[in-house]
Design a protein around this motif. Structure first.
Motif, short mmCIF file in Angstrom:
data_model
loop_
_atom_site.label_atom_id
_atom_site.label_comp_id
_atom_site.label_asym_id
_atom_site.label_seq_id
_atom_site.Cartn_x
_atom_site.Cartn_y
_atom_site.Cartn_z
N THR A 188 0.82 -1.22 0.00
CA THR A 188 0.00 0.00 0.00
C THR A 188 0.86 1.27 0.00
OG1 THR A 188 -0.22 -0.15 2.40
CG2 THR A 188 -2.04 -1.03 1.10
N LYS A 189 1.72 1.41 1.01
CA LYS A 189 2.42 2.69 1.14
C LYS A 189 3.87 2.53 1.53
CE LYS A 189 -1.17 5.65 2.88
NZ LYS A 189 -1.66 6.15 4.15
N LEU A 190 4.76 2.92 0.66
CA LEU A 190 6.17 3.12 1.01
C LEU A 190 6.70 4.20 0.07
CD1 LEU A 190 7.97 -0.33 1.62
CD2 LEU A 190 7.54 1.47 3.30
N HIS A 191 7.47 5.11 0.61
CA HIS A 191 8.08 6.17 -0.19
C HIS A 191 9.59 6.15 0.04
CE1 HIS A 191 3.88 7.43 0.19
NE2 HIS A 191 4.06 8.11 -0.92
N TRP A 192 10.32 6.62 -0.96
CA TRP A 192 11.78 6.64 -0.78
C TRP A 192 12.40 7.82 -1.51
CZ3 TRP A 192 15.02 5.51 -5.10
CH2 TRP A 192 14.35 5.01 -6.23
N ILE A 193 13.58 8.16 -1.01
CA ILE A 193 14.33 9.25 -1.61
C ILE A 193 15.81 8.91 -1.53
CG2 ILE A 193 14.46 10.57 0.57
CD1 ILE A 193 14.13 13.10 -1.16
N THR A 194 16.52 9.17 -2.62
CA THR A 194 17.98 8.98 -2.58
C THR A 194 18.62 10.36 -2.59
OG1 THR A 194 17.84 6.87 -3.73
CG2 THR A 194 19.97 7.99 -3.77
N ARG A 195 19.43 10.59 -1.57
CA ARG A 195 20.14 11.87 -1.49
C ARG A 195 21.59 11.66 -1.92
NH1 ARG A 195 17.34 12.19 4.06
NH2 ARG A 195 15.36 13.20 3.56
N ARG A 196 22.05 12.52 -2.82
CA ARG A 196 23.45 12.45 -3.28
C ARG A 196 23.85 13.86 -3.71
NH1 ARG A 196 23.80 8.04 -6.88
NH2 ARG A 196 21.64 7.38 -6.82
N ALA A 197 25.11 14.06 -4.01
CA ALA A 197 25.58 15.40 -4.38
C ALA A 197 24.86 15.85 -5.66
CB ALA A 197 27.09 15.37 -4.58
N PRO A 198 24.51 17.10 -5.82
CA PRO A 198 24.67 18.16 -4.81
C PRO A 198 23.60 18.07 -3.73
CG PRO A 198 23.60 19.04 -6.79
CD PRO A 198 23.89 17.60 -7.07
N PHE A 199 24.03 17.99 -2.49
CA PHE A 199 23.10 17.88 -1.36
C PHE A 199 22.43 19.23 -1.09
CE2 PHE A 199 25.90 14.24 -0.65
CZ PHE A 199 24.98 13.27 -0.32
N LYS A 200 21.24 19.15 -0.53
CA LYS A 200 20.48 20.37 -0.25
C LYS A 200 19.99 20.36 1.20
CE LYS A 200 18.90 20.63 -4.99
NZ LYS A 200 17.86 20.14 -5.90
N LYS A 201 19.19 21.34 1.49
CA LYS A 201 18.57 21.44 2.81
C LYS A 201 17.25 20.68 2.80
CE LYS A 201 16.67 24.95 5.80
NZ LYS A 201 16.20 26.32 5.94
N ALA A 202 16.87 20.14 3.93
CA ALA A 202 15.57 19.47 4.03
C ALA A 202 14.94 19.81 5.38
CB ALA A 202 15.73 17.97 3.88
N THR A 203 13.62 19.85 5.39
CA THR A 203 12.88 20.20 6.61
C THR A 203 11.86 19.11 6.90
OG1 THR A 203 13.09 22.51 5.98
CG2 THR A 203 11.47 22.00 7.69
N LEU A 204 11.82 18.67 8.13
CA LEU A 204 10.87 17.62 8.52
C LEU A 204 9.43 18.13 8.41
CD1 LEU A 204 12.50 16.02 11.71
CD2 LEU A 204 12.42 15.06 9.40
N SER A 205 8.51 17.21 8.07
CA SER A 205 7.09 17.56 8.05
C SER A 205 6.50 17.57 9.45
CB SER A 205 6.30 16.52 7.23
OG SER A 205 6.95 16.23 6.02
N ASP A 206 7.06 16.74 10.36
CA ASP A 206 6.43 16.53 11.66
C ASP A 206 7.09 17.29 12.80
OD1 ASP A 206 4.52 13.85 11.38
OD2 ASP A 206 6.06 14.04 9.86
N GLU A 207 8.24 17.89 12.52
CA GLU A 207 8.96 18.60 13.57
C GLU A 207 9.53 19.86 12.93
OE1 GLU A 207 9.63 18.09 16.71
OE2 GLU A 207 9.12 15.98 17.11
#
Lengths: 260, 260
Positions: A188-207
């Motif tokens: 039903t539900k799984l999401h994924w992300i691959t982070r690699r250069a050039p890296f960026k900033k990310a902000t949590l949805s829950d915090e």
């Protein structure tokens, strides 16, 4: 239901940013308050933490969300109990030995008739359908291949067969690892992300927490994070296909199969 | 062999001072480098950590020796493997459910012929004689008392019978808890100390660390620490009798029996 969090990386990487987001869903921003657990592999050795308390209130979860322990593979789980009491032996992830490696597993979903899954070598110690399915999977692997571990391709194909069979029994989103690869199956539900250069900033949805990955990585780092729901609000996550098995190794997708 | 560490307190108390001492013996001041684990109860709920790495080198053990998580009862173990590989499923403490409570157990010693201990309801997932003996003990309790938990006095007497039986098979120093009481059985080495007002300063034997308990306690606190070997160099520890069962509740001895 429950929520899952996984990580596969090509360099030892800490999970505290992502875990902070997941943790909030265990009783604060989400209803998954029936315990949490985490298994962390480094150099194929794994350590684990299990806590039947809500992760949002847990002192131990607070420690883990602030501690930058580096690892290659992580499987974490926050539980909303369906089958089985809230107690330590029912707290994911579960672990067993096969082919000289420690296999770790966590499950989100519910399986009808899991008590009919025939077990041989591996038996549950708790009372969840999840652990029973894990014992069944490892039992099938041992029965099919004996002492001889097959290639990753052959193993992944057979795991796809087994997990597709479990999909017929209900919802079966799961993460499984032997310390080398991370096997993720989605109904039903799984999401994924691959982070690699050039890296960026990310902000949590829950915090209210941000991280600039540029400051904590090198150009060679490849880090994949897999979660039931995307954990950040300013990145694009991939949705895993329903009925799909995706295998990650050192942060990269190395095997993918689905019903389509 | 292995080393054990236990705590029973009448107020939530942290174990980091004692654990720092124990931890050093897992590969630095002692040979017990085949993993470590810890179970911590608060309000009868327990969380656990298992790590097959040497505690002296473990990042996770470093975190735990510096984190003042408060708990009522602790069972910790550093392992020197005799029976069973060094791996997560063989890492103490072990846990199972009985009478609606999570029971936790760790063992120091080695048992001859433990494979002949007849099991029914409880089965090991690892390959240690220790876990098998734990499954046997809980199976005997369930067989004797069914769903009805007996009084602490009756339970302690029967546990004394069971543990005295296991003593015939070799070395059986063990700690067992249901989150209420801490049951300690000694065949060779266990030491304990009860700290209460007036509190004093103590210095670890294995680390250059001191604590002045006056600064971190109130006059009502009663904290008993049990360890294979005394952990401090400036306090007088009691040696537990060979073949003795000692039960602690809220820091006090509530049951004691031995062969003499």
């Amino acid at each position: 239901m429950c929520e899952l969090l996984g990580m596969s990386a090509n360099v030892p990487t800490d999970i505290c940013f992502s875990f902070s987001g997941l943790r909030a869903r265990g009783g604060r921003t989400g209803p998954h308050k029936d315990g949490w657990g985490m298994a962390m592999y480094r150099d194929r050795q794994v350590w684990s933490i299990h806590d039947p308390r809500p992760s949002a209130d847990s002192d131990m979860a607070e420690v883990m969300s602030q501690t930058s322990l580096k690892c290659d593979i992580v499987i974490s789980h926050i539980r909303q109990a369906n089958v089985g009491n809230v107690c330590l032996p029912n707290t994911h992830p579960f672990s067993r030995m096969l082919w000289g490696e420690t296999w770790v597993y966590a499950h989100n979903g519910q399986l009808e008739g899991s008590d009919k899954l025939a077990l041989d070598h591996y038996h549950p110690i708790g009372s969840t359908d999840s652990e029973r399915a894990f014992c069944w999977i490892l039992g099938r692997l041992a029965a099919r291949y004996g002492d001889q571990r097959p290639s990753l391709e052959v193993l992944s194909s057979f795991l796809y067969e087994l997990t597709s069979g479990l999909k017929q029994k209900g919802v079966f989103n799961m993460m499984l690892s032997d310390g080398d690869s991370l096997f993720c199956y989605c109904t039903t539900k799984l999401h994924w992300i691959t982070r690699r250069a050039p890296f960026k900033k990310a902000t949590l949805s829950d915090e209210d927490v941000s991280v600039d990955f540029k400051e904590v990585t090198t150009d060679k780092d490849v880090v994949t994070v897999i979660a039931t729901q995307p954990l950040t609000e300013d990145e694009v996550w991939n949705q895993m296909e329903e009925g799909g098995l995706c295998v990650f190794n050192a942060g990269e997708v190395v095997f993918k199969r689905n019903t389509v």
